[in-house]
Design an enzyme around this catalytic site. Structure first.
Site, PDB file in Angstrom:
ATOM      1  N   GLU B 280      -3.997   9.264  -2.930  1.00  0.00           N
ATOM      2  CA  GLU B 280      -4.425   8.182  -2.041  1.00  0.00           C
ATOM      3  C   GLU B 280      -5.446   8.685  -1.018  1.00  0.00           C
ATOM      4  O   GLU B 280      -6.417   7.993  -0.703  1.00  0.00           O
ATOM      5  CB  GLU B 280      -3.197   7.575  -1.338  1.00  0.00           C
ATOM      6  CG  GLU B 280      -3.488   6.258  -0.641  1.00  0.00           C
ATOM      7  CD  GLU B 280      -2.214   5.447  -0.352  1.00  0.00           C
ATOM      8  OE1 GLU B 280      -1.242   5.554  -1.122  1.00  0.00           O
ATOM      9  OE2 GLU B 280      -2.208   4.721   0.636  1.00  0.00           O
ATOM     10  N   GLU B 283      -8.614   8.992  -2.764  1.00  0.00           N
ATOM     11  CA  GLU B 283      -9.203   7.660  -2.980  1.00  0.00           C
ATOM     12  C   GLU B 283      -9.871   7.155  -1.698  1.00  0.00           C
ATOM     13  O   GLU B 283     -10.965   6.588  -1.735  1.00  0.00           O
ATOM     14  CB  GLU B 283      -8.113   6.671  -3.438  1.00  0.00           C
ATOM     15  CG  GLU B 283      -8.649   5.269  -3.700  1.00  0.00           C
ATOM     16  CD  GLU B 283      -7.556   4.258  -4.064  1.00  0.00           C
ATOM     17  OE1 GLU B 283      -6.429   4.681  -4.396  1.00  0.00           O
ATOM     18  OE2 GLU B 283      -7.856   3.052  -4.016  1.00  0.00           O
ATOM     19  N   LYS B 359      12.124  -2.503  -4.681  1.00  0.00           N
ATOM     20  CA  LYS B 359      11.856  -1.421  -5.633  1.00  0.00           C
ATOM     21  C   LYS B 359      12.461  -1.735  -6.993  1.00  0.00           C
ATOM     22  O   LYS B 359      11.996  -1.262  -8.014  1.00  0.00           O
ATOM     23  CB  LYS B 359      12.408  -0.089  -5.104  1.00  0.00           C
ATOM     24  CG  LYS B 359      11.578   0.511  -3.966  1.00  0.00           C
ATOM     25  CD  LYS B 359      10.299   1.174  -4.463  1.00  0.00           C
ATOM     26  CE  LYS B 359       9.363   1.531  -3.320  1.00  0.00           C
ATOM     27  NZ  LYS B 359       8.009   1.879  -3.794  1.00  0.00           N
ATOM     28  N   GLU B 362       9.840  -3.759  -8.520  1.00  0.00           N
ATOM     29  CA  GLU B 362       8.686  -2.914  -8.847  1.00  0.00           C
ATOM     30  C   GLU B 362       8.919  -2.159 -10.164  1.00  0.00           C
ATOM     31  O   GLU B 362       8.041  -2.104 -11.035  1.00  0.00           O
ATOM     32  CB  GLU B 362       8.429  -1.917  -7.716  1.00  0.00           C
ATOM     33  CG  GLU B 362       7.203  -1.033  -7.951  1.00  0.00           C
ATOM     34  CD  GLU B 362       7.043   0.042  -6.890  1.00  0.00           C
ATOM     35  OE1 GLU B 362       6.068  -0.028  -6.125  1.00  0.00           O
ATOM     36  OE2 GLU B 362       7.890   0.950  -6.797  1.00  0.00           O
TER      37      GLU B 362
END
Lengths: 167, 672
Positions: B280, B283, B359, B362
């Site tokens: 991340e 990114e 979660k 997810e």
């Protein structure tokens, strides 16, 4: 000629626009929308929620709170029977049961399958002096008896050419 | 100078020190006032009538809705107060499905607790409620309306704190229920599965959905190798179920308990949180130097991600493409670790222990299936782990601590603080700073992004440039910030979002706590856990270096992308029927559908609908064409979207719509 449904949808859009897409005007919007459809269809409530930026659960909460709002399609003729204190003690329940029996409806299933009649009770019509009171569409009937109530309904059914009522 | 004002409570003067209501003032004196519908973070509702007190000259009043005033004489324990509370509770109990012994909420139920405390020993009233079925079609939450006491805590949590409004009151009087719109199930409406409703529900009406049975079955299957990951926030809260203080670290005991239950390897989600930071952070640096959209949004929180997909589909490109630590772990376990163990990934079962109900959702997203195998098989909450420990008869308090397994049990402190609001931001900064400045970060703490406020802003200097950051928790705050980003009022480079107030440490899967200080203590616990480790920066994790060198290649490279990144999709908020605008009864009718969902509506789909419907009517095509207003083709970012027959047109305008319709009709005529 545009179809009836298109005319209704355009009307709904105009109503929402008239109230400036204001969530605080939800109740008057729903009232006018109901006037168009004669009840509040689920998909129309979702559309109203979308245009007002509200959650559909809240719109349904308001619509289901008020007895004035209908969540199911109503019959062509709406029979409202007063069951306020005065009418109740003057025997409105007997009238109600007679109508239920005649039309084959009840408190949960208030509309006849042919969509001709809907029977509702209201808490008070403010006309206790002429109790028991019944309103069919917008006509008020005073000191109603079970027999008279049934006769009035039969008469309408006859005019509509619906033989099943007298069966 | 302002004079101190006093209220007399049970004959003693008590100073008013900014309390919003009598209830808080009375509690300050050490007298517990019972409540169901009073939750300090929500608005005052005054419905449960449990907090009644007697005020001289005013009679019985609800203390939650009475502001403190100078000179009020309040009695909290008169005979009428005692009687009215007991009767109110008895009436609530009359309509409650009192299956306490088999209720998941048993022993953490407020209704049960208050019934005991107030000494209600019989219910004289008959129930008038008809039993209704459970709403449990979604992966995260079970709704049992038979146990609802109509306190409205869930309704206000969902609307006020989360800004979602997935559930609300409906109907009136004795027919009142709390339900999703039109009585639909939670999976058919815009619920993001954060489960905060289950956290505030005082009864068993809303509870996290259990996966204990499938996990136990997997543990007993000799063909399966079951590995488990423990999320950061779990270690500072599980102990509360066994008499430890909130915030006390019990990682070693958790590992011991899991090993006793038969988990083959016990790993740490903090390891994959470190991995997330590298991907991340990388990114983010890439976004800063390219034309990719800024601000970048974190993507670790599945409720937040679902919220963006539903409510802000146009901003999906701002979401980091990184999978969450849970999903990165699953992908690494099955695709890298299983081969190392010499087992097929079909024979590996990955279980997560999470503080979170979302979660569960997810893990079941179709994006997280690699070559036919799901990355994470089962997700159990901290609450469920406590339950499993009890079911296995393990005496948690007496356990000797054991250590996590290598290599995926090794983490730096950066991965640990992920469970706190601001933690992901801070961990990212620890990486980005060194990467951009090309020098060692001496003090890894970024206190400027820590704190409790729901919207926090900070700035960071990197290579001479100033970058604007924001840390947001609770989705109502996210909603407010998203509006400001869209209007251009606020500009940021990087924003961390977590759906739950205070972050994962206060997730809905954590043990239920009535202790007012629990959030602070859990937060502190995680920051201290970071301090106790030798390493604080994800890039210093030696096993990550090894992982990249041996398997993944470059950070942000092709392989890393395949295994550690994902994509998102615009998602409809609600399942619903279409509105027929122009009807046709013909069997072979041409269907024209125009989306009037929020995104398309805001982009003028209503005008398109009018136009098309008129066009059909003007051309006298009513018999052949049906025009419907529909809700959401899940192409919201490309709206307005219409569908003529099977042909979907995005970014549609009037001319395109008319042309496509005429074309479709001509094609039909030609076909005949």
């Amino acid at each position: 000629m545009p179809t009836v449904m298109l005319r209704k949808f355009e009307k709904v859009c105009a109503i929402i626009e008239k109230y400036g897409n204001d969530p605080a005007k939800l109740i008057p919007i729903l009232q006018e929308v109901q006037h168009e459809y004669r009840y509040l269809p689920e998909e129309v409530m979702i559309f109203v929620a979308t245009t007002l930026g509200m959650s559909p659960a809240k719109v349904f909460g308001v619509a289901s709170f008020y007895a004035h709002f209908a969540l199911q399609p109503k019959g062509k003729h709406v029979v409202r029977l007063c069951d306020g204190t005065a009418c109740h003690v003057k025997g409105s329940d007997g009238i109600l049961q007679a109508l239920y029996k005649k039309l084959g409806v009840d408190a949960q299933k208030a509309t006849t399958p042919d969509m001709l009649f809907t029977v509702e009770t209201v808490a008070c019509l403010g006309a206790c002096g002429i109790a028991p009171v019944m309103v069919i569409n917008d006509v008020v009937y005073s000191q109603v008896t079970p027999e008279r109530a049934v006769a009035l309904v039969e008469e309408i059914a006859m005019q509509e050419g619906a033989g099943h009522v007298s069966a | 100078m302002d004079q101190v004002k006093y209220v007399h409570i049970d004959g003693r003067p008590v100073p008013i020190e900014g309390e919003k209501n009598l209830l808080d003032l009375i509690r300050k004196t050490g007298i517990e006032i019972p409540t169901f519908c009073y939750v300090s973070e929500l608005s005052v509702y005054g419905a449960c009538r449990m907090c009644m007190v007697e005020i001289e000259g005013r009679g019985l009043q609800t203390s939650c809705s009475t502001p403190p005033e100078e000179g009020l004489k309040v009695r909290t324990n008169t005979e009428s107060v005692r009687q009215i509370r007991k009767v109110a509770l008895e009436l609530i109990l009359a309509n409650h499905e009192r299956e306490c012994t088999t209720c998941v909420k048993s022993t953490s139920c407020k209704l049960q607790d208050l019934s005991k405390k107030l000494g209600v020993d019989k219910v004289r009233f008959r129930s008038i409620q008809k039993p209704v079925p459970l709403d449990d079609g979604n992966p995260s939450i079970v709704r049992n309306p038979n146990k609802c006491i109509l306190c409205g805590d869930c309704v206000r949590m969902c609307e006020e704190v989360q800004g979602i409004g997935a559930i609300d009151f409906a109907y009136r009087g004795h027919d009142v229920v709390v339900q999703p719109a039109f009585g639909k199930s939670l999976d058919d409406v815009q619920c993001v599965y954060c489960g905060q409703c289950t956290r505030v529900c005082p009864t068993g009406a809303l509870t996290p959905k259990s996966e204990i049975d499938v996990v136990c079955k997997a543990l007993q299957d000799p063909k399966k190798t079951v590995v488990v990951q423990i999320a950061p926030a779990v270690r500072v809260a599980l102990g509360e179920s066994f008499g430890y203080q909130a915030g006390e670290l019990t990682t070693g005991q958790i590992v011991a308990a899991l090993k006793m239950m038969g988990f083959r390897k016990v790993f740490d989600t903090c390891f994959s949180a470190d991995l997330t930071i590298l991907e991340e952070g990388n990114e983010f640096i890439k976004r800063l130097s390219s034309d990719l959209p800024l601000p970048m949004f974190t993507s670790c929180c599945p409720s937040w991600v679902k919220y963006v997909e539903q409510h802000h589909p146009d901003l999906i490109p701002h979401l980091s493409t990184c999978r969450s630590p849970q999903q990165m772990f699953g992908s690494m376990a099955k695709n890298v670790f299983a081969p190392e163990l010499g087992i097929k990934k079909e024979d590996m079962v990955v279980v997560s222990i999470m503080p979170c109900t979302a979660k569960k959702f997810e893990a079941k997203r179709p994006e997280f299936v690699t070559d036919g195998a799901v990355d994470v098989d089962h997700v159990i909450t901290t609450q469920e782990l406590a339950q499993m420990i009890n079911e296995h008869g393990i005496q948690f308090r007496g356990l000797k601590p054991e250590s996590l397994d290598m290599p995926m049990g090794f983490k730096t402190g950066a991965g640990v603080i992920f469970g706190n609001t601001g933690g992901v931001m801070e961990a990212t900064l620890r990486y980005v700073y060194e990467k951009v400045e090309k020098k060692t970060l001496e003090n890894p703490d970024f206190h400027e992004v820590r704190g409790e406020a729901g919207i926090r802003e900070a700035e960071v200097q990197l290579a001479g440039k100033t970058y604007k950051l924001a840390v947001i928790h609770s989705l109502a705050n996210a909603k407010a910030i998203m509006a400001k980003i869209k209007s251009g009022e606020k500009k940021y480079h990087f924003i961390e979002f977590m759906a739950c107030p205070a972050g994962c440490i206060n997730g809905a899967g954590q043990p239920v706590s009535f202790d007012p200080g629990y959030r602070r203590n859990r937060t502190k616990g995680l920051y201290e856990a970071d301090k106790m480790l030798q390493l604080h920066k994800s890039q210093d994790n030696p096993y990550l270096k090894e992982l990249y060198a041996a398997t993944l290649g470059e950070v942000g490279g092709v392989k890393a992308h395949h295994l550690l990144h994902t994509h998102y999709k615009a998602r409809r908020r609600m399942k619903g029927k279409s509105m027929v605008i122009v009807d046709s009864k013909a069997d072979d009718k041409l269907e024209v559908r125009v989306c009037v969902g929020t995104s398309c509506y805001l982009r003028g789909s209503q005008d398109l609908l009018h136009h098309l419907a008129r066009h059909v009517a003007d051309k006298g095509l009513q018999g052949q064409v049906q025009v419907k207003a529909t809700f959401c083709f899940e192409k919201c970012d490309k709206g307005p979207t219409i569908k003529i027959g099977d042909k979907k047109i995005s970014h549609c305008n009037m001319a395109q719509a008319t042309a496509a319709l005429d074309q479709a009709i001509e094609a039909r005529l030609a076909g005949v």
